[in-house]
Write an enzyme that holds these catalytic residues in place. Structure first.
Site, PDB file in Angstrom:
ATOM      1  N   CYS A  85      60.342 101.076  12.896  1.00  0.00           N
ATOM      2  CA  CYS A  85      60.827 102.427  12.613  1.00  0.00           C
ATOM      3  C   CYS A  85      61.752 102.412  11.401  1.00  0.00           C
ATOM      4  O   CYS A  85      62.598 101.516  11.254  1.00  0.00           O
ATOM      5  CB  CYS A  85      61.569 102.967  13.833  1.00  0.00           C
ATOM      6  N   ASP A 374      81.466 119.902  -1.138  1.00  0.00           N
ATOM      7  CA  ASP A 374      80.644 119.130  -0.197  1.00  0.00           C
ATOM      8  C   ASP A 374      79.177 119.349  -0.559  1.00  0.00           C
ATOM      9  O   ASP A 374      78.417 119.966   0.195  1.00  0.00           O
ATOM     10  CB  ASP A 374      80.933 119.577   1.234  1.00  0.00           C
ATOM     11  N   CYS A 400      77.536 112.911   0.209  1.00  0.00           N
ATOM     12  CA  CYS A 400      76.516 112.235   1.016  1.00  0.00           C
ATOM     13  C   CYS A 400      75.676 111.286   0.165  1.00  0.00           C
ATOM     14  O   CYS A 400      74.680 110.748   0.642  1.00  0.00           O
ATOM     15  CB  CYS A 400      75.620 113.252   1.723  1.00  0.00           C
TER      16      CYS A 400
END
Length: 447
Positions: A85, A374, A400
């Site tokens: 996976c 953000d 991120c």
């Protein structure tokens, strides 16, 4: 595809790449001696037996077949699907070393791409390492050769869907029921017409969104409804685009609480929310601490989404005002609703594409004391180049993607004269190579 020698080769691993693979060079005697090779399943300091799986001009790829000399940081992966996976790539690395690796990825990116270094490295933020993922997308594929419908994340080779029985990073209410979910889909007449299932969890409900390419039969609809009732899921259907999502039976409210700030945020099944609930609360607390908002100040929150940061900011911004800006008009509408629901009248929300020309936006001319960003993976360079940075007392940047943060930090420091006061990582996605980080900038000193 170019042919290459697949003879197992002994490799010495020197480093870990940005995507969690071991880094080595082909040894003397190999046809590509000296060429860099990225080795899945290998850790720094290890000697492994590996087989080449792909070739490109600048580097090769390989898969670990056997660990000959193990790193002291190697642990036994919890998940039986690890290595196949593609959802996790670091379960074989001790958790303390995972976060140290991510911190180094951040610092390396800041130096290499932005040519900057923080004056202070913030201590990493960490929460639960298992059962944390409350939002995600499962792929669905009917495999006739296996006479089976696969439901899971993509394999490490993204052409294939992993056949998952369980997932230990997904919230256990769903992660331990993936086999039942796969059996459900396999029993549907529409099993070939369902390409994905999205999941999202609030504090009191878990929603499953079934994307379907053809209308569902009454029998299939009844089976989905029965599954939802048996396992405690709210079932939604998506026959078309995002706006087509609707509940199969009764609509179920979705929301999560931020108790520290007495805030509740309602959302819809395909909205963006932070994946890790506990880490999200810790991240908000650190962000507010770093912003150091003073009474009466005005704060601009860009890429604000549902108001995840904006509403807690409004709660603590005494006698001041918070302005949130977001490109998704649906999220802006729900952010406004959330502000009303929480009784916050010192916050405004505006819809604007922050990658485009903002000259005509009235909120941009209002003047602010502090800035919070953000952004998505692409970063915030377009909006930073347009903002009137003069007058801001502090910028806090939640990221991120360390590469785009590094680029934007380079602009702020090297072009605009700001100081990178501090930066650090937050483990939003344990056991993956995903690096979430935060940075705080101080303005140029004024004479």
């Amino acid at each position: 595809m170019a042919r290459f020698d697949q003879t197992p080769t002994t490799l010495t691993i020197s480093d870990l790449s940005h995507d969690g693979r071991g880094v080595a060079r082909w040894p003397q005697g190999h046809p590509q001696a000296g060429k860099t090779v990225f080795v899945a399943g290998a850790l720094p300091g290890e000697t492994v037996l590996a087989r080449q799986t792909a070739r490109s001009r600048h580097f090769d790829e390989a898969q670990t077949l056997e660990v000959l000399t193990a790193s002291p940081d190697r642990v036994v992966p919890r998940c039986p699907h690890f290595g196949t996976c593609g959802g996790c790539v670091l379960q074989h690395l001790a958790e303390d070393r995972q976060i140290a690796y991510k911190q180094q990825v951040l610092l390396d990116n800041l130096q290499r791409i932005g040519h900057v270094a923080p004056q202070q490295v913030l201590p990493p933020l960490r929460a639960e390492a298992w059962g944390y993922r409350r939002k995600g997308r499962l792929s669905v594929r009917r495999v006739e050769k296996k006479d089976k419908t696969l439901v899971g994340f993509r394999e490490q080779d993204p052409r294939f869907v992993a056949d998952l029985r369980e997932c230990h990073t997904v919230i256990p209410e769903l992660g331990l029921k993936l086999a039942a979910l796969g059996a459900l889909v396999d029993g549907l007449a529409a099993r070939r017409d369902i390409p994905q299932i999205e999941f999202i969890a609030g504090d009191d409900a878990i929603a499953l969104v079934f994307r379907h390419l053809q209308p569902l039969s009454e029998r299939d609809r009844a089976a989905l409804a029965a599954f939802g009732q048996e396992h405690g899921f709210a079932i939604f259907l998506q026959p078309g685009g995002v706006d087509s999502v609707h509940p199969l039976t009764d609509d179920v409210p979705l929301a999560f609480r931020l108790p520290q700030w007495d805030v509740v945020l309602e959302f819809r099944p395909l909205d963006f929310i932070q994946v890790n609930a506990r880490l999200n609360e810790m991240m908000i607390a650190r962000t507010l601490d770093l912003l150091e908002v003073q009474p009466g100040e005005r704060v601009l929150d860009l890429f604000c989404g549902l108001g995840n940061f904006t509403l807690p900011l409004a709660r603590v911004c005494r006698d001041g005002q918070v302005v949130g800006v977001e490109g998704d008009t649906g999220l802006v509408a729900r952010a406004r609703h959330n502000a009303r629901r929480n009784g916050l009248d010192n916050v405004q929300f505006h819809a604007a594409d922050l990658a485009q020309d903002l000259a005509g936006q009235p909120w941009l001319k209002a003047g602010f004391d502090r800035l919070l960003l953000d952004p998505a993976r692409a970063g915030a360079i377009e909006v930073l180049r347009q903002l009137p940075l003069n007058g801001l007392q502090r910028i806090v940047y939640v990221s991120c993607h360390p590469g785009s943060l590094a680029r934007d930090a380079g602009f702020l420091v090297n072009d605009a004269g700001w100081t990178l006061r501090a930066a650090g990582v937050m483990d939003m996605f344990p056991h993956t190579a995903h690096v979430e980080s935060i940075a705080v900038f101080d303005p140029p000193r004024r004479r």
